[in-house]
Write an enzyme that holds these catalytic residues in place. Sequence first.
Site, PDB file in Angstrom:
ATOM      1  N   GLY A 145     -41.615 -26.141  28.138  1.00 23.60           N
ATOM      2  CA  GLY A 145     -39.886 -26.314  27.955  1.00 23.60           C
ATOM      3  C   GLY A 145     -39.954 -24.328  28.317  1.00 23.60           C
ATOM      4  N   HIS A 149     -32.277 -27.440  46.469  1.00 19.11           N
ATOM      5  CA  HIS A 149     -33.254 -26.997  47.403  1.00 19.11           C
ATOM      6  C   HIS A 149     -32.357 -26.632  49.554  1.00 19.11           C
ATOM      7  CE1 HIS A 149     -37.386 -29.464  46.552  1.00 19.11           C
ATOM      8  NE2 HIS A 149     -36.403 -27.981  45.671  1.00 19.11           N
ATOM      9  N   THR A 150     -31.094 -26.403  49.131  1.00 21.91           N
ATOM     10  CA  THR A 150     -29.832 -25.680  49.948  1.00 21.91           C
ATOM     11  C   THR A 150     -30.350 -25.087  49.936  1.00 21.91           C
ATOM     12  OG1 THR A 150     -27.714 -25.322  50.450  1.00 21.91           O
ATOM     13  CG2 THR A 150     -27.874 -25.058  48.004  1.00 21.91           C
ATOM     14  N   PRO A 207     -42.722 -32.218  38.944  1.00 18.78           N
ATOM     15  CA  PRO A 207     -42.318 -32.926  40.479  1.00 18.78           C
ATOM     16  C   PRO A 207     -43.659 -32.856  41.647  1.00 18.78           C
ATOM     17  CG  PRO A 207     -40.466 -33.179  38.660  1.00 18.78           C
ATOM     18  CD  PRO A 207     -41.425 -31.973  38.227  1.00 18.78           C
ATOM     19  N   ASP A 211     -32.999 -26.777  53.941  1.00 20.48           N
ATOM     20  CA  ASP A 211     -32.293 -26.900  54.299  1.00 20.48           C
ATOM     21  C   ASP A 211     -31.719 -26.310  56.124  1.00 20.48           C
ATOM     22  OD1 ASP A 211     -29.117 -27.094  55.305  1.00 20.48           O
ATOM     23  OD2 ASP A 211     -28.500 -26.085  53.640  1.00 20.48           O
ATOM     24  N   HIS A 225     -39.582 -24.117  37.417  1.00 21.19           N
ATOM     25  CA  HIS A 225     -40.927 -25.083  37.129  1.00 21.19           C
ATOM     26  C   HIS A 225     -41.027 -24.342  35.444  1.00 21.19           C
ATOM     27  CE1 HIS A 225     -42.847 -25.561  41.298  1.00 21.19           C
ATOM     28  NE2 HIS A 225     -41.878 -26.086  40.845  1.00 21.19           N
ATOM     29  N   ASP A 226     -40.993 -23.250  34.854  1.00 18.32           N
ATOM     30  CA  ASP A 226     -40.547 -22.603  33.215  1.00 18.32           C
ATOM     31  C   ASP A 226     -40.732 -23.624  32.632  1.00 18.32           C
ATOM     32  OD1 ASP A 226     -41.786 -21.339  31.212  1.00 18.32           O
ATOM     33  OD2 ASP A 226     -40.003 -20.434  31.518  1.00 18.32           O
TER      34      ASP A 226
END
Length: 336
Positions: A79, A200-201, A170, A252, A73-74
Site C-alpha cells: 500500500g 510512460h509519456t 509489474p 516516449d 512502486h510504493d
Amino acid sequence: MAKSLNILIAALSLIAFSPFCLCSKAYGSGGYLFPQFYDQSCPKAQEIVQSIVAKAFEHDPRMPASLLRLHFHDCFVKGCDASILLDSSGTIISEKRSNPNRNSARGFELIEEIKHALEQECPETVSCADILALAARDSTVITGGPSWEVPLGRRDARGASLSGSNNDIPAPNNTFQTILTKFKRQGLDLVDLVSLSGSHTIGNSRCTSFRQRLYNQSGNGKPDMTLSQYYATLLRQRCPRSGGDQTLFFLDFATPFKFDNHYFKNLIMYKGLLSSDEILFTKNKQSKELVELYAENQEAFFEQFAKSMVKMGNISPLTGAKGEIRRICRRVNHAY
C-alpha cells in the site's frame, strides 16, 4: 523556475472545480483520505511541495518521471505507506535493493528535502507517504499533464517488504495477463492499467529492460515482431547484445519531457519501448481500444489518468493510529 512554478500553481488552482475526488474510501483500509487533511495542521504543505518540485524540475527534467515512479512502486508494495523510502537497518531490508528499484529508482534526496522543509514549517505532521502522492501529482502538472485533488491522511510504515517489491511490481517482460493480475490484486482494473501506463509519456528506461525485444524476444534468437523494424534498428545502435546495460532511452521518443498522449500514438506505430508497453496494443482487444481512444483523444486520457491516480493512491494506506509520521523519510522514528 518562476515560470514553471507559476504554471504549476495556475493548474493546481483549477482543482477546486475538479470532479475527481472530494473524499476517498481507501481500498483495503477502514480509513478515509481527504484533500483538506492538512488545512488546519499545516496549511502551507501543498505549496511547499509544489515549490520544491518546480525547482527540481528546472535543474533535472528527469525528476518528474522519477517521482511518479516512486509513488507507483510504493503503492504496489504493502500500500501507499512510504515503505519504499526506508533504508536497510537492523530490522529492515530496504525495497531500494529489489530488482525493480535497484540502480533505477531515484528522487529519494528530493523527498528528504521536501520533508525537511515541512518539518521546519509544521513538525511531525505531514507524512512521507503523502509527500509522495503530492509530488506525483505536481510532477504530472508541471510537465503538462492533468491535475487532481490528492486525498491526504496517509501515515508511514514502520517496515518494508523486499519480497513484495520483487514480486508485486509489474516487470517490463511480464505477459499482459501477469501485469493485469498484479493490478487486480491492488484493486485496480484494465482501464487503470492502460491509463496509468500512460505515465510512460515521460521518463527513461535502461537498455537491460528491453534488450530481449531487440535480439531474442521468444527464446528463438529473433527480435520482437511487434516492434517497428526501423525503430529497432535505431535502438540497437545504443543497446548492443552485451554491454551498455545502464544506457538510458526515452520511453516516449516523440515528446520525452512533455506529459501528453504521444505514448499511445507510439504504440499504434509499434514503437513502444518496453514489451509491457506494446502489449497494451497487441495482446488484448479492450486495452487496444483504450490505446486507440487515448491516442485520438488526449482529454479522455487525462481525465482517466487523474481518476486512476486517485484510485492507486488509495491502496491500503495506514490511517488513524496505524504507522507513524516519520521525521526523516529514510528511517523509522525509533531508529534515532
